[in-house]
Design an enzyme around this catalytic site. Sequence first.
Site, PDB file in Angstrom:
ATOM      1  N   ARG A 245       0.868  -1.181   0.000  1.00  0.00           N
ATOM      2  CA  ARG A 245       0.000   0.000   0.000  1.00  0.00           C
ATOM      3  C   ARG A 245       0.904   1.230   0.000  1.00  0.00           C
ATOM      4  O   ARG A 245       1.913   1.266   0.729  1.00  0.00           O
ATOM      5  CB  ARG A 245      -0.904   0.042   1.243  1.00  0.00           C
ATOM      6  N   GLU A 274      -3.697   7.640  -5.264  1.00  0.00           N
ATOM      7  CA  GLU A 274      -3.991   6.889  -6.495  1.00  0.00           C
ATOM      8  C   GLU A 274      -5.331   7.337  -7.058  1.00  0.00           C
ATOM      9  O   GLU A 274      -6.314   7.303  -6.332  1.00  0.00           O
ATOM     10  CB  GLU A 274      -4.027   5.393  -6.202  1.00  0.00           C
ATOM     11  N   HIS A 293      -1.361   0.154  -9.545  1.00  0.00           N
ATOM     12  CA  HIS A 293      -1.987  -0.758  -8.567  1.00  0.00           C
ATOM     13  C   HIS A 293      -2.665  -1.908  -9.325  1.00  0.00           C
ATOM     14  O   HIS A 293      -3.819  -2.253  -9.055  1.00  0.00           O
ATOM     15  CB  HIS A 293      -3.010  -0.002  -7.700  1.00  0.00           C
TER      16      HIS A 293
HETATM   17  N1  LIG Z   1      -0.754  -4.434  -5.249  1.00  0.00           N
HETATM   18  C1  LIG Z   1      -1.800  -5.201  -5.157  1.00  0.00           C
HETATM   19  O1  LIG Z   1      -2.592  -5.327  -6.080  1.00  0.00           O
HETATM   20  C2  LIG Z   1      -2.012  -5.977  -3.901  1.00  0.00           C
HETATM   21  C3  LIG Z   1      -2.729  -7.178  -3.971  1.00  0.00           C
HETATM   22  C4  LIG Z   1      -2.874  -7.905  -2.807  1.00  0.00           C
HETATM   23  C5  LIG Z   1      -2.354  -7.451  -1.616  1.00  0.00           C
HETATM   24  N2  LIG Z   1      -1.694  -6.273  -1.578  1.00  0.00           N
HETATM   25  C6  LIG Z   1      -1.147  -5.779  -0.315  1.00  0.00           C
HETATM   26  O2  LIG Z   1      -0.155  -6.677   0.156  1.00  0.00           O
HETATM   27  C7  LIG Z   1      -0.217  -6.704   1.589  1.00  0.00           C
HETATM   28  C8  LIG Z   1       0.334  -8.016   2.075  1.00  0.00           C
HETATM   29  O3  LIG Z   1      -0.558  -9.051   1.706  1.00  0.00           O
HETATM   30  P1  LIG Z   1      -0.462 -10.505   2.342  1.00  0.00           P
HETATM   31  O4  LIG Z   1      -1.519 -11.329   1.670  1.00  0.00           O
HETATM   32  O5  LIG Z   1       0.929 -10.981   2.338  1.00  0.00           O
HETATM   33  O6  LIG Z   1      -0.910 -10.184   3.820  1.00  0.00           O
HETATM   34  P2  LIG Z   1      -0.575 -11.042   5.156  1.00  0.00           P
HETATM   35  O7  LIG Z   1      -1.424 -10.461   6.209  1.00  0.00           O
HETATM   36  O8  LIG Z   1      -0.649 -12.501   4.879  1.00  0.00           O
HETATM   37  O9  LIG Z   1       0.963 -10.697   5.429  1.00  0.00           O
HETATM   38  C9  LIG Z   1       1.364  -9.471   5.898  1.00  0.00           C
HETATM   39  C10 LIG Z   1       2.525  -9.705   6.832  1.00  0.00           C
HETATM   40  O10 LIG Z   1       2.957  -8.419   7.290  1.00  0.00           O
HETATM   41  C11 LIG Z   1       3.296  -8.592   8.640  1.00  0.00           C
HETATM   42  N3  LIG Z   1       3.337  -7.324   9.368  1.00  0.00           N
HETATM   43  C12 LIG Z   1       2.365  -6.717  10.073  1.00  0.00           C
HETATM   44  N4  LIG Z   1       2.839  -5.590  10.631  1.00  0.00           N
HETATM   45  C13 LIG Z   1       4.133  -5.486  10.265  1.00  0.00           C
HETATM   46  C14 LIG Z   1       5.158  -4.558  10.546  1.00  0.00           C
HETATM   47  N5  LIG Z   1       4.941  -3.504  11.331  1.00  0.00           N
HETATM   48  N6  LIG Z   1       6.380  -4.768  10.014  1.00  0.00           N
HETATM   49  C15 LIG Z   1       6.624  -5.854   9.231  1.00  0.00           C
HETATM   50  N7  LIG Z   1       5.695  -6.771   8.955  1.00  0.00           N
HETATM   51  C16 LIG Z   1       4.456  -6.599   9.460  1.00  0.00           C
HETATM   52  C17 LIG Z   1       2.274  -9.560   9.196  1.00  0.00           C
HETATM   53  O11 LIG Z   1       2.739 -10.157  10.388  1.00  0.00           O
HETATM   54  C18 LIG Z   1       2.139 -10.548   8.049  1.00  0.00           C
HETATM   55  O12 LIG Z   1       3.034 -11.627   8.205  1.00  0.00           O
HETATM   56  C19 LIG Z   1      -1.712  -6.540   1.868  1.00  0.00           C
HETATM   57  O13 LIG Z   1      -1.958  -5.983   3.120  1.00  0.00           O
HETATM   58  C20 LIG Z   1      -2.192  -5.625   0.777  1.00  0.00           C
HETATM   59  O14 LIG Z   1      -2.188  -4.313   1.251  1.00  0.00           O
HETATM   60  C21 LIG Z   1      -1.509  -5.535  -2.695  1.00  0.00           C
END
Ligand SMILES: NC(=O)c1ccc[n+]([C@@H]2O[C@H](COP(=O)([O-])OP(=O)(O)OC[C@H]3O[C@@H](n4cnc5c(N)ncnc54)[C@H](O)[C@@H]3O)[C@@H](O)[C@H]2O)c1
Length: 349
Positions: A245, A274, A293
Site C-alpha cells: 500500500r 492513487e 496498482h
Molecule cells: N498491489 C496489489 O494489487 C495488492 C494485492 C494484494 C495485496 N496487496 C497488499 O499486500 C499486503 C500483504 O498481503 P499478504 O496477503 O501478504 O498479507 P498477510 O497479512 O498474509 O501478510 C502481511 C505480513 O505483514 C506482517 N506485518 C504486520 N505488521 C508489520 C510490521 N509492522 N512490520 C513488518 N511486517 C508486518 C504480518 O505479520 C504478516 O506476516 C496486503 O496488506 C495488501 O495491502 C496488494
Amino acid sequence: MTAPYRVALSGDFRKADASPVFPDFDLEPLRSAPSVEFTYLEPLNPVRAEQLEHFDALILLAHRFTQESIHPNGRLTVVARFGVGYDTVDVEACTRAGIAVVITPDGVRRPVAVSIVTLMLALTSKLMVKDRLTREGPAGFARKGEHMGIGLVGRTLGSIGIGNIGAELFRLLQPFGMKLIAHDPYADRELAAELGVELVGLEEVCRRADIVNVSCPLSPETHHLVNAERLALMKPTAYLINTARGPIVDQKALTKVLTARRIAGAGLDVLEQEPPDPADPILKLDNVILAPHALCWTDQCFAGNGAADVRAVLDVQHGREPRLVVNKSVLATDRWQKRMAAFRSRFGT
Ligand SMILES: NC(=O)c1ccc[n+]([C@@H]2O[C@H](COP(=O)([O-])OP(=O)(O)OC[C@H]3O[C@@H](n4cnc5c(N)ncnc54)[C@H](O)[C@@H]3O)[C@@H](O)[C@H]2O)c1
C-alpha cells in the site's frame, strides 16, 4: 417455498456499459447454486445500507464499506473482499453487526509475488532504460554500456513482511541463490526457517538488503514505516519495491532520495495518492518503475479471487464457517452461531 439466499456484487464490478470489469471472475457457480440469487448494486461509494436491505452476502471490490453501509435489519452476514487488503472496510463495525469479513489470500498470493519478481528483474536488469535505448536506434545502442545491470546471485533480498505474499516471494526466489532476510514482528518463525529466511530488525533489512521489498498491511503501525531515516540507511545501489500500500512508504522522502540518486531506484505498484496528481514529481523520475496498482492483474488472479469469494458466500449460505475470516471473534458470538444454524436449516449443510 424457502426465500432465496441473496448475494450482492458491488457496483464497481461492472463498467459504465454494464459489462463485467473482470470477465475472468466466473459467476457460473453462483448462477447454478440452488436457492441463490445475485445482482450488481448501483455503483455507490461507500456502499449504502439501503442498497443492502435485501441481501445476505456482499462481494466487494474497491468500494468502501462503512458503518453507514450496514442496514439495521441485521440480514447481511458476510462481506467478501475481492483481494486481501481490507482497509476499505470498517471491520469493527462489521464485527459489532455480526458480519464476517472474508479476504482472498489464495487468489493474490502467486500473482502479487510474481509482480514483485517482475519489478525486481526489471529494475536490476535495467529493462526500462534498455527498452528506451533500443528505440533510439544507433545512438541508443552506442550507450548500452552505460547501463550495467546487477546480478542477483549472492545479493540480499529483504522483505518487510513475510506473510501470504512475502512467503510466496521467498518460495519463488529459492533458485536465485540470493540471501533472504525479513522483518516481521508477527512472523511464523518455523516457516521463515523452512524458507531459509533470516529474521532481522527493520533497520537491518534497510541496511543490508540490495532489494528492500514491502509486503505488510497498511495500518496505523505501518503508516510511513519506510520513512526518510530508514531510506537513509539503504545502500546507494539498493532498490525499493512496494506492491503493498502506498502510504507505508513516505513518498515525499522516497522522491527526494530517488531524485538525489541516493538509492538506485524503486518499483512501485502503489502510491500514496492513487491516481497520482499529474504534477507529482515521482512521475518524472527515470529511476522508478510505476504501475497503477494493477501489476498483479491477470486472468488467473481474478479467477482465483472470484472463486474464493464465491466459495465463502456459499459456505455461509449452508451455515459453514468460511475460511479466511479477518474478524474471527465474530464467529464465536451467539448471533453468528444462530444465523449459521438458521442457514443450515433453510439450505442444508
Ligand atoms: N498491489 C496489489 O494489487 C495488492 C494485492 C494484494 C495485496 N496487496 C497488499 O499486500 C499486503 C500483504 O498481503 P499478504 O496477503 O501478504 O498479507 P498477510 O497479512 O498474509 O501478510 C502481511 C505480513 O505483514 C506482517 N506485518 C504486520 N505488521 C508489520 C510490521 N509492522 N512490520 C513488518 N511486517 C508486518 C504480518 O505479520 C504478516 O506476516 C496486503 O496488506 C495488501 O495491502 C496488494
